[in-house]
Design an enzyme around this catalytic site. Structure first.
Site, PDB file in Angstrom:
ATOM      1  N   SER A 181     -32.506  26.093  21.107  1.00 28.58           N
ATOM      2  CA  SER A 181     -31.361  26.652  21.825  1.00 28.58           C
ATOM      3  C   SER A 181     -31.843  27.269  23.139  1.00 28.58           C
ATOM      4  O   SER A 181     -32.428  26.577  23.963  1.00 28.58           O
ATOM      5  CB  SER A 181     -30.642  27.682  20.947  1.00 28.58           C
ATOM      6  OG  SER A 181     -29.487  28.159  21.575  1.00 28.58           O
ATOM      7  N   THR A 182     -31.665  28.575  23.334  1.00 23.92           N
ATOM      8  CA  THR A 182     -32.057  29.225  24.587  1.00 23.92           C
ATOM      9  C   THR A 182     -33.551  29.025  24.855  1.00 23.92           C
ATOM     10  O   THR A 182     -34.383  29.321  24.004  1.00 23.92           O
ATOM     11  CB  THR A 182     -31.751  30.726  24.529  1.00 23.92           C
ATOM     12  OG1 THR A 182     -30.359  30.896  24.280  1.00 23.92           O
ATOM     13  CG2 THR A 182     -32.112  31.414  25.826  1.00 23.92           C
ATOM     14  N   HIS A 208     -28.662  23.339  21.630  1.00 23.06           N
ATOM     15  CA  HIS A 208     -27.373  23.982  21.853  1.00 23.06           C
ATOM     16  C   HIS A 208     -27.028  23.912  23.339  1.00 23.06           C
ATOM     17  O   HIS A 208     -27.711  24.508  24.168  1.00 23.06           O
ATOM     18  CB  HIS A 208     -27.411  25.449  21.417  1.00 23.06           C
ATOM     19  CG  HIS A 208     -27.572  25.633  19.943  1.00 23.06           C
ATOM     20  ND1 HIS A 208     -27.998  26.819  19.386  1.00 23.06           N
ATOM     21  CD2 HIS A 208     -27.349  24.792  18.901  1.00 23.06           C
ATOM     22  CE1 HIS A 208     -28.037  26.700  18.069  1.00 23.06           C
ATOM     23  NE2 HIS A 208     -27.656  25.477  17.751  1.00 23.06           N
ATOM     24  N   MET A 301     -31.484  31.640  20.105  1.00 22.14           N
ATOM     25  CA  MET A 301     -30.801  32.786  19.519  1.00 22.14           C
ATOM     26  C   MET A 301     -30.223  32.413  18.158  1.00 22.14           C
ATOM     27  O   MET A 301     -29.901  31.256  17.908  1.00 22.14           O
ATOM     28  CB  MET A 301     -29.661  33.246  20.439  1.00 22.14           C
ATOM     29  CG  MET A 301     -30.118  33.721  21.799  1.00 22.14           C
ATOM     30  SD  MET A 301     -28.759  34.325  22.835  1.00 22.14           S
ATOM     31  CE  MET A 301     -27.951  32.794  23.290  1.00 22.14           C
ATOM     32  N   ASP A 304     -29.510  29.295  13.399  1.00 26.89           N
ATOM     33  CA  ASP A 304     -29.152  27.906  13.132  1.00 26.89           C
ATOM     34  C   ASP A 304     -30.395  27.108  12.752  1.00 26.89           C
ATOM     35  O   ASP A 304     -31.425  27.189  13.425  1.00 26.89           O
ATOM     36  CB  ASP A 304     -28.482  27.302  14.375  1.00 26.89           C
ATOM     37  CG  ASP A 304     -27.799  25.981  14.082  1.00 26.89           C
ATOM     38  OD1 ASP A 304     -27.446  25.732  12.914  1.00 26.89           O
ATOM     39  OD2 ASP A 304     -27.605  25.193  15.033  1.00 26.89           O
TER      40      ASP A 304
END
Length: 360
Positions: A181-182, A208, A301, A304
């Site tokens: 993600s991030t 993401h 973050m 998941d």
């Protein structure tokens, strides 16, 4: 109190972003700037914890301002980008330069759209304010960069092999699955560009990212990597040495397609607040019962991928790799995976590709 500087050439957008951020009790907007040059002067003046940067501005663009920020203060920057091909490509460039993350520019027409962007923006500002500035560095440059087109590269199909009984309850091959993600675009670049052209397995990836940005990400990674990288499409048949990135807004799942493995994309409900979701990909992979999975959870973050990893370990022979806290821009997802006690190795980002090859 987290101090934020909002930089955007649109007075309407400056007000909208400022109002969103100011609604959180721990965030204060210290000032607003109308272009990159004005923004740099106000960074010097206010020393904000986080800056939001419009991608396209007159006088000095968000990219030009970001380059200066990375040379000086390394203030965590969240890019605000329009959902256009040019905007998406520029945003991917910003990720390479060291931007913390980005949000899609709110339309202002639909309240639901604005509320979604607001929650996303606030969450990213809260995390950006805590990130170590040492981790906000540009991606390493490649001197042998040779853009290529994926359709010119012939890759063998990834076919099923019958098990000992002659049946196909178990796939006789390995599939690599990566969730992030991030900080993910830069992390994916580091991992995928280190894999050899003859990499023997397919790779499926959930990053993401909202709709409209994953195609630019996949095209950029494809141009830099020896393996092939593409945005996944419905019905794609997995091929060896090809990485498939879930398109924004769709879950990426796998299923049998005759003697091959195919990709299925759907817009079923969000999982852990995401679509695409790492858990949705891992659950689907576990239900396919491959002989072996190499699961990788990198910077991001939230948590998941945690439940999906547990399912994979229960149903398939799975080797799990998590990115270390030392190199993760945000340690949420890797930490959640490590907390399951099902992770086989924790590696710094620069060592993940060699760890994947070791398991191969």
């Amino acid at each position: 109190m987290i101090k934020v500087l909002v930089v955007d050439d649109s007075a309407f957008m400056r007000k909208m972003l400022s109002d969103m951020l100011s609604s959180h009790p721990d965030i204060t907007v210290v000032d607003k700037a109308r272009n990159g040059r004005d923004g740099l002067e106000k960074i010097e003046q206010h020393k904000p914890d986080v800056v939001t940067l419009d991608v396209e501005m007159p006088v000095m663009t968000g990219i030009e301002a970001l380059e200066e920020i990375m040379k000086t203060t390394r203030t965590p920057a969240i890019m605000v980008s329009s959902v256009t091909k040019e905007g998406a490509e520029t945003t991917m460039r910003a990720m390479e330069l060291g931007a913390f993350d980005f949000i899609a520019k709110p339309s202002g027409a639909i309240s639901l759209d604005i509320d979604k962007v607001k929650d996303d923006l606030i969450e990213k500002v809260l995390h950006a304010s805590k990130v170590s500035r040492k981790k906000l560095t540009p991606a390493p440059k490649r001197t042998d960069e040779k853009p290529k087109r994926i359709e010119r590269i012939q890759r063998p199909d990834f076919s099923l092999e019958p098990g000992p009984s002659g049946k196909r309850e178990v796939l006789g091959k390995t599939i690599v699955a990566i969730g992030t993600s991030t900080g993910g675009p830069k992390a994916l670049q580091r991992v995928l560009t280190a894999l050899p052209e003859n990499f023997p397995f397919p790779i499926i990836i959930v990053q993401h990212m909202p709709k409209g940005f994953t195609r630019s990400l996949s095209e950029r990674l494809n141009s830099l990597s020896a393996i092939s990288v593409k945005e996944a499409e419905e019905g794609d048949i997995l091929k060896k040495g090809v990485a498939y990135i879930a398109p924004g807004g769709y879950h990426l799942k796998v299923r049998r397609a005759g003697t091959s493995v195919g990709i299925h994309l759907d817009q079923s409900p969000l999982v852990n607040g995401h679509r695409p979701s790492v858990d949705a990909m891992f659950f689907s992979l576990a239900d396919l019962h491959p002989e072996r999975v190499i699961a990788v959870v990198m910077t991001g973050m939230g948590s998941d991928g945690k439940q999906g990893l547990i399912r994979l370990k229960q149903l398939s022979k799975t080797k799990a790799i998590a990115e270390s806290e030392r190199t993760s821009v945000v340690f949420g997802m890797p930490k959640a995976a490590i907390d399951t006690h099902f992770v086989d190795s924790v590696k710094d980002l620069e060592d993940i590709s060699s760890e994947i090859l070791r398991y191969c």
